[in-house]
Design a protein around this motif. Structure first.
Motif, PDB file in Angstrom:
ATOM      1  N   THR A 131      65.911  30.734  63.810  1.00 30.96           N
ATOM      2  CA  THR A 131      65.999  29.614  64.581  1.00 30.96           C
ATOM      3  C   THR A 131      64.832  29.887  65.677  1.00 30.96           C
ATOM      4  OG1 THR A 131      67.744  30.321  66.010  1.00 30.96           O
ATOM      5  CG2 THR A 131      68.293  28.835  64.195  1.00 30.96           C
ATOM      6  N   ASP A 132      64.334  30.993  65.812  1.00 30.04           N
ATOM      7  CA  ASP A 132      63.417  31.387  66.725  1.00 30.04           C
ATOM      8  C   ASP A 132      62.050  32.140  66.151  1.00 30.04           C
ATOM      9  OD1 ASP A 132      64.412  34.009  66.394  1.00 30.04           O
ATOM     10  OD2 ASP A 132      65.340  34.131  67.928  1.00 30.04           O
ATOM     11  N   PRO A 133      61.241  32.426  67.082  1.00 30.36           N
ATOM     12  CA  PRO A 133      59.941  33.133  66.592  1.00 30.36           C
ATOM     13  C   PRO A 133      60.390  34.499  65.640  1.00 30.36           C
ATOM     14  CG  PRO A 133      59.266  32.180  68.655  1.00 30.36           C
ATOM     15  CD  PRO A 133      60.773  32.193  68.428  1.00 30.36           C
ATOM     16  N   ALA A 134      61.424  35.087  66.366  1.00 33.16           N
ATOM     17  CA  ALA A 134      61.494  36.531  65.504  1.00 33.16           C
ATOM     18  C   ALA A 134      62.245  36.255  64.263  1.00 33.16           C
ATOM     19  CB  ALA A 134      62.485  37.055  66.781  1.00 33.16           C
TER      20      ALA A 134
ATOM     21  N   ALA B 113      53.565  28.998  60.841  1.00 29.32           N
ATOM     22  CA  ALA B 113      53.030  28.029  61.923  1.00 29.32           C
ATOM     23  C   ALA B 113      53.851  26.725  61.558  1.00 29.32           C
ATOM     24  CB  ALA B 113      51.643  27.668  61.960  1.00 29.32           C
ATOM     25  N   ARG B 114      53.855  26.326  60.454  1.00 23.64           N
ATOM     26  CA  ARG B 114      54.547  24.896  60.168  1.00 23.64           C
ATOM     27  C   ARG B 114      56.120  25.128  60.247  1.00 23.64           C
ATOM     28  NH1 ARG B 114      54.151  23.328  53.974  1.00 23.64           N
ATOM     29  NH2 ARG B 114      51.874  23.521  54.631  1.00 23.64           N
ATOM     30  N   LEU B 115      56.604  26.228  60.058  1.00 19.63           N
ATOM     31  CA  LEU B 115      58.130  26.358  60.443  1.00 19.63           C
ATOM     32  C   LEU B 115      58.452  26.414  61.966  1.00 19.63           C
ATOM     33  CD1 LEU B 115      61.073  26.710  59.319  1.00 19.63           C
ATOM     34  CD2 LEU B 115      60.632  29.260  59.089  1.00 19.63           C
ATOM     35  N   LEU B 116      57.446  26.837  62.600  1.00 20.66           N
ATOM     36  CA  LEU B 116      57.547  26.917  63.875  1.00 20.66           C
ATOM     37  C   LEU B 116      57.746  25.472  64.982  1.00 20.66           C
ATOM     38  CD1 LEU B 116      55.705  30.107  65.385  1.00 20.66           C
ATOM     39  CD2 LEU B 116      58.257  29.799  65.447  1.00 20.66           C
ATOM     40  N   ASP B 117      56.673  24.586  64.324  1.00 23.52           N
ATOM     41  CA  ASP B 117      56.373  23.486  64.604  1.00 23.52           C
ATOM     42  C   ASP B 117      57.530  22.611  64.111  1.00 23.52           C
ATOM     43  OD1 ASP B 117      54.049  23.969  65.429  1.00 23.52           O
ATOM     44  OD2 ASP B 117      53.003  23.033  63.696  1.00 23.52           O
ATOM     45  N   GLN B 118      58.188  22.764  63.039  1.00 20.64           N
ATOM     46  CA  GLN B 118      59.420  22.154  62.735  1.00 20.64           C
ATOM     47  C   GLN B 118      60.540  22.353  63.526  1.00 20.64           C
ATOM     48  OE1 GLN B 118      59.271  23.265  58.480  1.00 20.64           O
ATOM     49  NE2 GLN B 118      59.314  21.072  57.938  1.00 20.64           N
TER      50      GLN B 118
END
Length: 226
Positions: free
Chosen positions: A96-99, A121-126
């Motif tokens: 659920t976070d960048p890590a 990048a896509r998952l972080l955007d979502q």
């Protein structure tokens, strides 16, 4: 024609078409011009029942590159075998976070042998734009990420899409992929979904059939890079 044009690092492509031999080439040319004008590569999802019957050959002639054929599979969650369990010593972590996203990307690179920068990048955007519409999970053996998968929930529908399930080679054959499918299906049910859908590889299809998903047709990604 149904196409998706995403913001940021999202997926762009043609999801559905209703063509015939008379208009197919012109429509293909229009889509290339449209996405090239945006400066984006895109994918044309070709289904086994799509017309004209030589649409794949027409896409290849227009500059698309076909990727391996997959099987579109769907299962009604209430009828699936969701009792799969993780092997001893393996646990699940919600990304659920960048890590957590880094762990998903790390598994993706090791499992599929492809660069995962766009996935990351896509998952972080979502997760930033709609955390209730995407689920990402990592299987850890101790502190080692050994498998990962994603799920997308589309508001207003009763379908959940299962994507990107992959296990590093040394941990395959132990039931982790099966357990990740069951885990995501249970979450989908909690969100009110009735069905799960997967574009399955040849390796995944037998596992999914044993879980209760049924093959409907084939789907082949045709990718165009400007």
């Amino acid at each position: 024609m149904v196409r998706q044009v995403a913001d940021g690092h999202g997926w762009n492509g043609v999801l559905w078409s209703d063509l015939d031999a008379a208009d197919a080439d012109a429509v293909i040319t229009e889509q290339i011009a449209f996405f090239t004008g945006l400066g984006r590569d895109f994918e044309w999802k070709l289904y086994g029942h799509d017309l004209p019957t030589d649409l794949g050959q027409r896409l290849t002639a227009a500059g698309f590159t076909p990727e391996p054929q997959e099987t579109l599979m769907v299962g009604e969650i209430d009828e699936l075998a969701l009792d799969a369990r993780l092997p001893d010593g393996v646990r699940l972590l919600a990304a659920t976070d960048p890590a957590g996203v880094d762990l998903v990307a790390d598994v993706h690179e090791k499992a599929f042998g492809t660069d995962s920068s766009r996935l990351r990048a896509r998952l972080l955007d979502q997760l930033a734009a709609g955390p209730d519409t995407v689920v990402a999970v990592v299987a850890l053996a101790g502190d080692e990420p050994v498998s990962a998968a994603r799920m997308e929930l589309v508001p207003g529908t009763r379908f959940a899409g299962l994507w990107g399930g992959g296990t590093v080679e040394a941990w395959r054959g132990r039931g982790i992929y099966r357990a990740l499918v069951a885990h995501r299906a249970r979450i989908a049910a909690d969100h009110g979904c009735r069905y799960v859908q997967v574009d399955a590889s040849d390796q995944s299809r037998p596992i999914l059939e044993r879980l209760g998903l049924a093959p409907l047709t084939t789907t082949t990604p045709y990718v165009y890079e400007p």
